[in-house]
Design a protein around this motif. Structure first.
Motif, PDB file in Angstrom:
ATOM      1  N   MET A  35     -77.104  47.019 100.186  1.00  0.00           N
ATOM      2  CA  MET A  35     -77.010  47.021  98.730  1.00  0.00           C
ATOM      3  C   MET A  35     -75.613  46.588  98.306  1.00  0.00           C
ATOM      4  SD  MET A  35     -77.988  50.124  96.131  1.00  0.00           S
ATOM      5  CE  MET A  35     -79.698  50.072  96.656  1.00  0.00           C
ATOM      6  N   LYS A  36     -75.526  45.591  97.457  1.00  0.00           N
ATOM      7  CA  LYS A  36     -74.228  45.062  97.041  1.00  0.00           C
ATOM      8  C   LYS A  36     -73.492  46.027  96.111  1.00  0.00           C
ATOM      9  CE  LYS A  36     -75.945  40.291  97.244  1.00  0.00           C
ATOM     10  NZ  LYS A  36     -76.278  39.093  96.431  1.00  0.00           N
ATOM     11  N   ILE A  37     -74.242  46.575  95.155  1.00  0.00           N
ATOM     12  CA  ILE A  37     -73.627  47.483  94.179  1.00  0.00           C
ATOM     13  C   ILE A  37     -74.467  48.754  94.114  1.00  0.00           C
ATOM     14  CG2 ILE A  37     -72.848  47.778  91.802  1.00  0.00           C
ATOM     15  CD1 ILE A  37     -72.731  44.741  91.559  1.00  0.00           C
ATOM     16  N   PRO A  38     -73.994  49.844  94.693  1.00  0.00           N
ATOM     17  CA  PRO A  38     -74.764  51.097  94.683  1.00  0.00           C
ATOM     18  C   PRO A  38     -74.673  51.772  93.315  1.00  0.00           C
ATOM     19  CG  PRO A  38     -72.648  51.464  95.726  1.00  0.00           C
ATOM     20  CD  PRO A  38     -72.712  49.989  95.402  1.00  0.00           C
ATOM     21  N   PRO A  39     -75.584  52.705  93.029  1.00  0.00           N
ATOM     22  CA  PRO A  39     -75.485  53.442  91.762  1.00  0.00           C
ATOM     23  C   PRO A  39     -74.186  54.238  91.664  1.00  0.00           C
ATOM     24  CG  PRO A  39     -77.610  53.830  92.825  1.00  0.00           C
ATOM     25  CD  PRO A  39     -76.757  53.099  93.809  1.00  0.00           C
ATOM     26  N   PRO A  82     -65.605  55.658  89.085  1.00  0.00           N
ATOM     27  CA  PRO A  82     -64.278  55.452  88.494  1.00  0.00           C
ATOM     28  C   PRO A  82     -63.604  54.142  88.868  1.00  0.00           C
ATOM     29  CG  PRO A  82     -64.481  57.681  89.299  1.00  0.00           C
ATOM     30  CD  PRO A  82     -65.706  56.962  89.770  1.00  0.00           C
ATOM     31  N   HIS A  83     -63.860  53.639  90.084  1.00  0.00           N
ATOM     32  CA  HIS A  83     -63.149  52.452  90.558  1.00  0.00           C
ATOM     33  C   HIS A  83     -64.020  51.201  90.533  1.00  0.00           C
ATOM     34  CE1 HIS A  83     -61.171  56.023  92.338  1.00  0.00           C
ATOM     35  NE2 HIS A  83     -60.079  55.368  92.029  1.00  0.00           N
ATOM     36  N   MET A  84     -65.105  51.246  89.769  1.00  0.00           N
ATOM     37  CA  MET A  84     -65.979  50.082  89.655  1.00  0.00           C
ATOM     38  C   MET A  84     -65.256  48.974  88.889  1.00  0.00           C
ATOM     39  SD  MET A  84     -69.845  49.944  88.150  1.00  0.00           S
ATOM     40  CE  MET A  84     -70.834  48.453  88.252  1.00  0.00           C
ATOM     41  N   SER A  85     -65.197  47.787  89.477  1.00  0.00           N
ATOM     42  CA  SER A  85     -64.460  46.677  88.873  1.00  0.00           C
ATOM     43  C   SER A  85     -65.245  46.026  87.754  1.00  0.00           C
ATOM     44  CB  SER A  85     -64.133  45.627  89.937  1.00  0.00           C
ATOM     45  OG  SER A  85     -65.333  45.011  90.396  1.00  0.00           O
ATOM     46  N   GLU A  86     -64.538  45.371  86.852  1.00  0.00           N
ATOM     47  CA  GLU A  86     -65.202  44.640  85.774  1.00  0.00           C
ATOM     48  C   GLU A  86     -66.069  43.518  86.336  1.00  0.00           C
ATOM     49  OE1 GLU A  86     -64.099  42.050  81.791  1.00  0.00           O
ATOM     50  OE2 GLU A  86     -62.807  43.723  82.363  1.00  0.00           O
ATOM     51  N   GLU A  87     -65.649  42.948  87.452  1.00  0.00           N
ATOM     52  CA  GLU A  87     -66.437  41.889  88.094  1.00  0.00           C
ATOM     53  C   GLU A  87     -67.818  42.405  88.483  1.00  0.00           C
ATOM     54  OE1 GLU A  87     -66.100  38.829  91.931  1.00  0.00           O
ATOM     55  OE2 GLU A  87     -64.877  40.652  91.858  1.00  0.00           O
ATOM     56  N   LYS A  88     -67.874  43.624  89.015  1.00  0.00           N
ATOM     57  CA  LYS A  88     -69.175  44.192  89.397  1.00  0.00           C
ATOM     58  C   LYS A  88     -70.016  44.518  88.166  1.00  0.00           C
ATOM     59  CE  LYS A  88     -67.935  45.923  93.966  1.00  0.00           C
ATOM     60  NZ  LYS A  88     -67.780  47.108  94.847  1.00  0.00           N
ATOM     61  N   VAL A  89     -69.370  45.011  87.120  1.00  0.00           N
ATOM     62  CA  VAL A  89     -70.096  45.265  85.875  1.00  0.00           C
ATOM     63  C   VAL A  89     -70.713  43.974  85.363  1.00  0.00           C
ATOM     64  CG1 VAL A  89     -69.891  45.998  83.472  1.00  0.00           C
ATOM     65  CG2 VAL A  89     -68.672  47.263  85.255  1.00  0.00           C
ATOM     66  N   GLU A  90     -69.949  42.899  85.421  1.00  0.00           N
ATOM     67  CA  GLU A  90     -70.454  41.605  84.948  1.00  0.00           C
ATOM     68  C   GLU A  90     -71.643  41.135  85.790  1.00  0.00           C
ATOM     69  OE1 GLU A  90     -68.793  37.162  83.677  1.00  0.00           O
ATOM     70  OE2 GLU A  90     -67.569  38.468  84.951  1.00  0.00           O
ATOM     71  N   LEU A  91     -71.594  41.384  87.097  1.00  0.00           N
ATOM     72  CA  LEU A  91     -72.721  41.011  87.963  1.00  0.00           C
ATOM     73  C   LEU A  91     -73.978  41.784  87.574  1.00  0.00           C
ATOM     74  CD1 LEU A  91     -70.976  40.851  91.475  1.00  0.00           C
ATOM     75  CD2 LEU A  91     -72.021  38.936  90.241  1.00  0.00           C
ATOM     76  N   VAL A  92     -73.818  43.090  87.317  1.00  0.00           N
ATOM     77  CA  VAL A  92     -74.954  43.900  86.883  1.00  0.00           C
ATOM     78  C   VAL A  92     -75.485  43.378  85.556  1.00  0.00           C
ATOM     79  CG1 VAL A  92     -75.717  46.209  86.193  1.00  0.00           C
ATOM     80  CG2 VAL A  92     -74.107  45.953  88.095  1.00  0.00           C
ATOM     81  N   ALA A 111     -66.602  47.883  79.618  1.00  0.00           N
ATOM     82  CA  ALA A 111     -66.996  46.621  80.239  1.00  0.00           C
ATOM     83  C   ALA A 111     -68.483  46.355  80.033  1.00  0.00           C
ATOM     84  CB  ALA A 111     -66.650  46.640  81.724  1.00  0.00           C
ATOM     85  N   TYR A 112     -69.303  47.382  80.206  1.00  0.00           N
ATOM     86  CA  TYR A 112     -70.744  47.213  79.963  1.00  0.00           C
ATOM     87  C   TYR A 112     -70.998  46.790  78.511  1.00  0.00           C
ATOM     88  CZ  TYR A 112     -72.786  48.961  84.360  1.00  0.00           C
ATOM     89  OH  TYR A 112     -73.202  49.100  85.663  1.00  0.00           O
ATOM     90  N   LYS A 113     -70.294  47.419  77.586  1.00  0.00           N
ATOM     91  CA  LYS A 113     -70.479  47.073  76.169  1.00  0.00           C
ATOM     92  C   LYS A 113     -70.025  45.633  75.903  1.00  0.00           C
ATOM     93  CE  LYS A 113     -70.616  51.608  73.964  1.00  0.00           C
ATOM     94  NZ  LYS A 113     -70.839  52.504  75.076  1.00  0.00           N
ATOM     95  N   LYS A 114     -69.009  45.186  76.610  1.00  0.00           N
ATOM     96  CA  LYS A 114     -68.524  43.815  76.476  1.00  0.00           C
ATOM     97  C   LYS A 114     -69.591  42.802  76.896  1.00  0.00           C
ATOM     98  CE  LYS A 114     -64.969  40.754  78.454  1.00  0.00           C
ATOM     99  NZ  LYS A 114     -63.769  40.714  79.343  1.00  0.00           N
ATOM    100  N   TYR A 115     -70.277  43.086  78.000  1.00  0.00           N
ATOM    101  CA  TYR A 115     -71.216  42.118  78.562  1.00  0.00           C
ATOM    102  C   TYR A 115     -72.666  42.328  78.118  1.00  0.00           C
ATOM    103  CZ  TYR A 115     -67.358  40.769  81.589  1.00  0.00           C
ATOM    104  OH  TYR A 115     -66.142  40.325  82.055  1.00  0.00           O
ATOM    105  N   LEU A 116     -72.985  43.538  77.641  1.00  0.00           N
ATOM    106  CA  LEU A 116     -74.383  43.823  77.287  1.00  0.00           C
ATOM    107  C   LEU A 116     -74.564  44.224  75.824  1.00  0.00           C
ATOM    108  CD1 LEU A 116     -75.546  45.871  80.422  1.00  0.00           C
ATOM    109  CD2 LEU A 116     -76.263  43.550  79.804  1.00  0.00           C
ATOM    110  N   GLY A 117     -73.481  44.265  75.086  1.00  0.00           N
ATOM    111  CA  GLY A 117     -73.548  44.762  73.708  1.00  0.00           C
ATOM    112  C   GLY A 117     -74.476  44.000  72.794  1.00  0.00           C
ATOM    113  N   ASP A 118     -74.765  42.737  73.117  1.00  0.00           N
ATOM    114  CA  ASP A 118     -75.600  41.920  72.242  1.00  0.00           C
ATOM    115  C   ASP A 118     -77.022  41.728  72.779  1.00  0.00           C
ATOM    116  OD1 ASP A 118     -74.927  40.382  74.413  1.00  0.00           O
ATOM    117  OD2 ASP A 118     -74.401  38.577  73.260  1.00  0.00           O
ATOM    118  N   VAL A 119     -77.379  42.464  73.830  1.00  0.00           N
ATOM    119  CA  VAL A 119     -78.716  42.342  74.408  1.00  0.00           C
ATOM    120  C   VAL A 119     -79.664  43.274  73.650  1.00  0.00           C
ATOM    121  CG1 VAL A 119     -80.126  42.585  76.481  1.00  0.00           C
ATOM    122  CG2 VAL A 119     -77.770  41.735  76.662  1.00  0.00           C
TER     123      VAL A 119
END
Length: 365
Positions: free
Chosen positions: A1-5, A346-356, A259-267
């Protein structure tokens, strides 16, 4: 799994040398049960939470059971709570011979709808358990007003909200009793089981201390029926280290939310968690709502992409076989079919958030 919960990989890298040193120190001391580290942790965590008393116990579930009993709840009583929670909330009520009475939730916060509590109060009602779900505080002022009006105890379930605040106060320090879990995935997690009871009431604190050690104030002088529910010294030593990082790491979770709000706020087909003005959300889970019946399909799509997600919880408590109540809880039933918790730590990167986020957009579009 690339990005775990959820993962503790980064925090372990940061803390492992110090934690290993402390574990070795406790082992060398030979004091494994109720040793000095437990007392030190109780003192430090009480100061952090703003509570007069803190009592370490074996688990979050034991914290609820002992907390209820110490508050005077028992056989034949009723306790009002939410069905949209982990089973342990209701289980603790039933374990002591009381009956859980379920109330529907607010759509925006997933927390108990306080406006519906009063109509559920009977002559048997003894307490209310507000659950600060996913890290978002219940609106405690109106809940406390109802409790005081009807002379009910308030036992806060803070298993998912360590460090969260309500109007500047740490949750768990507002009601009569606060009950915390240190399960490893919690915001403040041990490396095993552990729990905590907080209170500002000296009688409740004294009773809770007795109940955790077989009902005795003095060893071998048992006065009431109790439990074997003690926080291990090694876990207390680990928690003392991690307590110093809790604010920093809760802030890390809040950055993931941004970060989630940045990338998903308009969905349009996904509703992100909201934060009411009265709380400081600590995002134990990042629980979204997926609309139009697309939750399960999206979860499968994320899994195919190597992205973990969870449904908390697939069955509301009142529908579990133990209870199987026929109740009119429309928000509870609707949100059960819509909620999906995305990866957060806590240490989840913005890059991973963007991938999700990109994987979500790919499916929903």
């Amino acid at each position: 799994m690339k990005i775990p919960p959820f993962t503790t990989e980064e925090e372990t890298k940061i803390l492992k040398p110090e934690i290993m040193k402390e574990i070795e120190r406790v082992i060398d001391s030979g004091q494994f049960i109720m040793g000095p580290d437990v007392k030190e942790f109780e003192s430090e965590v009480a100061e952090y939470l703003g509570s007069q008393y803190a009592i370490g116990v074996n688990s979050g579930t034991d914290a609820l059971v002992i907390g209820l009993l110490a508050a005077g709840v028992g056989e034949g009583d009723e306790v009002i709570t939410t069905s949209f929670t982990f089973f342990a909330t209701a289980e603790a009520i039933s374990q002591i011979g009381a009956t859980p009475v379920f109330v529907d939730i607010e759509e925006a916060t997933y927390n108990i709808n306080i406006s519906l509590i009063e109509e559920k109060i009977t002559e048997k009602t003894k307490a209310i358990i507000p659950v600060h779900l996913y890290g978002h505080s219940v609106n405690m002022d109106p809940l406390t007003e109802v409790a005081q009006k009807h002379k009910l105890k308030v036992v806060e379930d803070v298993a998912q909200a360590f460090g969260s605040e309500y109007k500047g106060k740490k949750v768990g320090s507002i009601g009569d009793v606060g009950c915390y879990s240190f399960f490893p995935t919690k915001n403040l997690g041990a490396y095993g089981d552990g729990g905590l009871i907080t209170t500002n009431d000296s009688e409740i604190a004294e009773t809770a201390k007795m109940l955790r050690v077989h009902g005795a104030k003095k060893k071998y002088q048992n006065e009431i029926l109790g439990f074997n529910s003690r926080l291990d010294s090694i876990q207390a030593a680990i928690l003392r280290i991690k307590l110093k990082k809790i604010d920093e790491w809760n802030e890390g979770r809040r950055k993931v939310d941004k970060a989630y709000k940045k990338y998903l706020g308009d969905v349009e087909e996904i509703i992100l968690p909201s934060e009411q003005t009265y709380t400081h959300h600590v995002y134990h889970q990042y629980t979204t709502r997926v609309l139009n019946g697309k939750r399960d399909g999206l979860q499968n799509h994320l899994k195919e992409k190597g992205i973990g997600s969870m449904v908390y919880y697939p069955t509301p408590v009142h529908k579990l076989p133990l209870y199987a109540y026929e109740l009119d809880l429309p928000n509870t039933m609707q949100l059960t079919d819509e909620v999906l918790s995305l990866p957060i730590y806590p240490h989840m990167s913005e890059e991973k958030v963007e991938l999700v986020a990109n994987a979500i957009k790919e499916y929903l579009n």
